[in-house]
Motif scaffolding. Structure first.
Motif, PDB file in Angstrom:
ATOM      1  N   PRO A 239       0.829  -1.211   0.000  1.00 37.15           N
ATOM      2  CA  PRO A 239       0.000   0.000   0.000  1.00 37.15           C
ATOM      3  C   PRO A 239       0.861   1.258   0.000  1.00 37.15           C
ATOM      4  N   THR A 240       0.487   2.230  -0.787  1.00 35.91           N
ATOM      5  CA  THR A 240       1.311   3.432  -0.911  1.00 35.91           C
ATOM      6  C   THR A 240       1.237   4.313   0.327  1.00 35.91           C
ATOM      7  N   THR A 241       0.205   4.153   1.139  1.00 33.30           N
ATOM      8  CA  THR A 241       0.182   4.719   2.484  1.00 33.30           C
ATOM      9  C   THR A 241       0.526   3.591   3.432  1.00 33.30           C
ATOM     10  N   ASN A 242       1.552   3.759   4.247  1.00 32.90           N
ATOM     11  CA  ASN A 242       2.082   2.617   4.991  1.00 32.90           C
ATOM     12  C   ASN A 242       2.758   3.067   6.273  1.00 32.90           C
ATOM     13  N   ILE A 243       3.047   2.106   7.119  1.00 27.77           N
ATOM     14  CA  ILE A 243       3.764   2.388   8.358  1.00 27.77           C
ATOM     15  C   ILE A 243       5.226   1.997   8.203  1.00 27.77           C
ATOM     16  N   LEU A 244       6.114   2.824   8.700  1.00 26.82           N
ATOM     17  CA  LEU A 244       7.543   2.528   8.674  1.00 26.82           C
ATOM     18  C   LEU A 244       7.854   1.570   9.818  1.00 26.82           C
ATOM     19  N   ILE A 245       8.168   0.350   9.472  1.00 25.29           N
ATOM     20  CA  ILE A 245       8.498  -0.675  10.465  1.00 25.29           C
ATOM     21  C   ILE A 245       9.969  -0.531  10.828  1.00 25.29           C
ATOM     22  N   GLU A 246      10.244  -0.407  12.117  1.00 25.75           N
ATOM     23  CA  GLU A 246      11.602  -0.151  12.594  1.00 25.75           C
ATOM     24  C   GLU A 246      12.045  -1.287  13.516  1.00 25.75           C
ATOM     25  N   GLY A 247      13.153  -1.947  13.137  1.00 24.64           N
ATOM     26  CA  GLY A 247      13.679  -3.066  13.914  1.00 24.64           C
ATOM     27  C   GLY A 247      14.877  -2.645  14.748  1.00 24.64           C
ATOM     28  N   PRO A 248      14.787  -2.710  16.075  1.00 22.59           N
ATOM     29  CA  PRO A 248      15.889  -2.247  16.934  1.00 22.59           C
ATOM     30  C   PRO A 248      16.881  -3.354  17.294  1.00 22.59           C
ATOM     31  N   ILE A 249      18.013  -2.925  17.833  1.00 22.11           N
ATOM     32  CA  ILE A 249      19.024  -3.831  18.368  1.00 22.11           C
ATOM     33  C   ILE A 249      19.428  -3.307  19.746  1.00 22.11           C
ATOM     34  N   ALA A 250      19.710  -4.209  20.669  1.00 27.42           N
ATOM     35  CA  ALA A 250      20.136  -3.765  22.003  1.00 27.42           C
ATOM     36  C   ALA A 250      20.972  -4.841  22.666  1.00 27.42           C
ATOM     37  N   VAL A 251      21.923  -4.401  23.458  1.00 24.26           N
ATOM     38  CA  VAL A 251      22.718  -5.288  24.304  1.00 24.26           C
ATOM     39  C   VAL A 251      21.982  -5.441  25.633  1.00 24.26           C
ATOM     40  N   VAL A 252      21.908  -6.667  26.137  1.00 27.10           N
ATOM     41  CA  VAL A 252      21.206  -6.930  27.401  1.00 27.10           C
ATOM     42  C   VAL A 252      22.206  -6.740  28.538  1.00 27.10           C
ATOM     43  N   ASP A 253      22.167  -5.560  29.137  1.00 30.27           N
ATOM     44  CA  ASP A 253      23.201  -5.144  30.079  1.00 30.27           C
ATOM     45  C   ASP A 253      23.415  -6.127  31.220  1.00 30.27           C
ATOM     46  N   ARG A 254      22.340  -6.565  31.849  1.00 29.24           N
ATOM     47  CA  ARG A 254      22.494  -7.445  33.008  1.00 29.24           C
ATOM     48  C   ARG A 254      23.214  -8.735  32.620  1.00 29.24           C
ATOM     49  N   ASN A 255      22.880  -9.280  31.465  1.00 27.40           N
ATOM     50  CA  ASN A 255      23.476 -10.559  31.064  1.00 27.40           C
ATOM     51  C   ASN A 255      24.925 -10.412  30.639  1.00 27.40           C
ATOM     52  N   VAL A 256      25.241  -9.377  29.841  1.00 34.18           N
ATOM     53  CA  VAL A 256      26.622  -9.255  29.372  1.00 34.18           C
ATOM     54  C   VAL A 256      27.566  -8.911  30.516  1.00 34.18           C
ATOM     55  N   ASP A 257      27.081  -8.153  31.506  1.00 33.02           N
ATOM     56  CA  ASP A 257      27.942  -7.846  32.650  1.00 33.02           C
ATOM     57  C   ASP A 257      28.172  -9.088  33.502  1.00 33.02           C
ATOM     58  N   ARG A 258      27.167  -9.923  33.630  1.00 31.53           N
ATOM     59  CA  ARG A 258      27.315 -11.161  34.399  1.00 31.53           C
ATOM     60  C   ARG A 258      28.216 -12.153  33.677  1.00 31.53           C
ATOM     61  N   LYS A 259      28.111 -12.212  32.349  1.00 28.97           N
ATOM     62  CA  LYS A 259      28.846 -13.213  31.568  1.00 28.97           C
ATOM     63  C   LYS A 259      30.206 -12.717  31.077  1.00 28.97           C
ATOM     64  N   GLY A 260      30.465 -11.423  31.217  1.00 27.40           N
ATOM     65  CA  GLY A 260      31.732 -10.867  30.744  1.00 27.40           C
ATOM     66  C   GLY A 260      31.819 -10.760  29.235  1.00 27.40           C
ATOM     67  N   THR A 261      30.685 -10.539  28.571  1.00 28.05           N
ATOM     68  CA  THR A 261      30.643 -10.519  27.102  1.00 28.05           C
ATOM     69  C   THR A 261      30.335  -9.139  26.520  1.00 28.05           C
ATOM     70  N   ARG A 262      30.386  -8.102  27.343  1.00 29.68           N
ATOM     71  CA  ARG A 262      29.971  -6.787  26.859  1.00 29.68           C
ATOM     72  C   ARG A 262      30.769  -6.337  25.634  1.00 29.68           C
ATOM     73  N   ARG A 263      32.082  -6.479  25.684  1.00 27.67           N
ATOM     74  CA  ARG A 263      32.920  -5.955  24.601  1.00 27.67           C
ATOM     75  C   ARG A 263      32.519  -6.533  23.250  1.00 27.67           C
ATOM     76  N   VAL A 264      32.391  -7.845  23.157  1.00 28.09           N
ATOM     77  CA  VAL A 264      32.083  -8.468  21.876  1.00 28.09           C
ATOM     78  C   VAL A 264      30.604  -8.282  21.536  1.00 28.09           C
ATOM     79  N   ALA A 265      29.718  -8.232  22.530  1.00 28.96           N
ATOM     80  CA  ALA A 265      28.295  -8.005  22.266  1.00 28.96           C
ATOM     81  C   ALA A 265      28.076  -6.623  21.659  1.00 28.96           C
ATOM     82  N   GLU A 266      28.735  -5.618  22.205  1.00 26.41           N
ATOM     83  CA  GLU A 266      28.599  -4.264  21.664  1.00 26.41           C
ATOM     84  C   GLU A 266      29.202  -4.182  20.263  1.00 26.41           C
ATOM     85  N   ALA A 267      30.312  -4.877  20.050  1.00 29.50           N
ATOM     86  CA  ALA A 267      30.914  -4.884  18.720  1.00 29.50           C
ATOM     87  C   ALA A 267      29.987  -5.545  17.704  1.00 29.50           C
ATOM     88  N   PHE A 268      29.326  -6.620  18.103  1.00 30.67           N
ATOM     89  CA  PHE A 268      28.386  -7.284  17.202  1.00 30.67           C
ATOM     90  C   PHE A 268      27.222  -6.361  16.860  1.00 30.67           C
TER      91      PHE A 268
END
Length: 338
Positions: A239-268
């Protein structure tokens, strides 16, 4: 806000983000990440993940294994809240990411931690129709017809279905109609919906593989992927009138800090904005957000004359409460459409 990266980051010649002093960090020889995303992103990530891990290995010497989990965005959100240890979440809409923030898993301000308010892909709503389009479905208004069976996923479990709902609603309110007209229109359309699959991919299977329904409301990228894979060759309608679908990305702070994966998670997460990653998204039907790749691939996507966004409905905090919260408009419309 999430803690900053321990190293500076630069943009490599191929568009990848690289730690400037990666060689000096002496990372652990192997690290694992868990990416939790919504169902229809799988084909794109199947291409992106090997490129990222190869690039990271070349730049740092570290082997990274990115494991994945796919499903309906609402269901995936609940799984992470209930303990699925995601390092990175690529959910179907900001609303679901905000639920992780509310649960204390992601710190406020996550939208500003990456470019473009942490949106990595765009899309719009497309209509799949039967060969020859026997019901002559071309616009949103054509769905308000008791002789047209509509297939769409369940907004309680599917992010794509929420975008469909907002597309239906906005097709009225964003073109001069009032909310009473929008409510009546959306209620009538859902009266034409017999089943509500749990996610966008299952909705596609119901329409394409089980041959149910006259029209499927789904992501444009699903329509492009279906044609590319040969599972559905009939031209789809955007349809020529439409909604802009926006897909986000986020690092899960609690998990990466617990697992020590923040550096590579943020890089990804940042790698997903690179030209190689954005081209992979475009190849699988997503509208890229990288300016260069967007210009390169513009002709692949259907033209849209009027786009409205979640902000036109007050943003996702408002949308969550008003439309999809307990006792909200969706609950009311669903009960009246049964």
């Amino acid at each position: 806000m999430a803690a900053p990266l321990a190293v500076a980051v630069a943009l490599g010649g191929s568009g990848t983000l690289l730690p400037l002093n990666a060689q000096a960090q002496q990372p652990a020889p192997r690290q694992e990440l868990l990416l939790v995303s919504y169902a229809v992103t799988k084909a794109a990530y199947d291409k992106i993940i090997p490129r990222f891990t190869a690039d990271w290995k070349k730049r740092t010497g570290q082997t990274v294994v990115v494991r994945t989990s796919y499903g309906g965005s609402g269901s995936q959100t609940r799984a992470v809240i209930d303990g699925l240890a995601a390092d990175v979440v690529g959910l179907a809409l900001t609303a679901d990411t905000l639920k992780l923030e509310e649960a204390g898993l992601i710190r406020p301000g996550w939208e500003k931690e990456n470019p473009n308010n942490s949106i990595i892909t765009n899309s719009v709503v497309a209509f799949f129709v039967r060969p020859g389009n026997p019901k002559k479905i071309r616009t949103w208004n054509d769905l308000d017809n008791k002789n047209v069976e509509v297939i769409t996923a369940n907004p309680k479990t599917s992010g794509g279905a929420r975008w469909n709902f907002l597309g239906l609603w906005g097709s009225v309110t964003e073109t001069g109609g009032n909310e009473a007209k929008a409510r009546a229109f959306v209620t009538n359309v859902y009266r034409n919906v017999d089943t509500l699959p749990k996610d966008a991919r299952e909705a596609t299977d119901v329409f394409v593989k089980r041959n149910q329904g006259d029209v499927l409301l789904n992501y444009e990228n699903e329509a492009i992927l279906a044609r590319k894979s040969g599972t559905w060759k009939t031209p789809y309608i955007v349809p020529t009138t439409n909604i802009l679908i926006e897909g986000p990305i986020a690092v899960v702070d609690r998990n990466v800090d617990r697992k020590g994966t923040r550096r590579v998670a943020e890089a990804f997460a940042r790698y997903l904005y690179s030209e190689p990653a954005q081209r992979a998204f475009a190849e699988e039907g997503f509208r890229p957000v990288n300016a260069k790749v967007k210009a390169e691939t513009r002709s692949r996507f259907a033209p849209v004359s009027k786009l409205f966004t979640a902000r036109d409905f007050g943003g996702w905090d408002t949308i969550n409460k008003r439309f999809f919260g307990k006792g909200g408009l969706w609950d009311s419309i669903f009960s009246k459409s049964r």
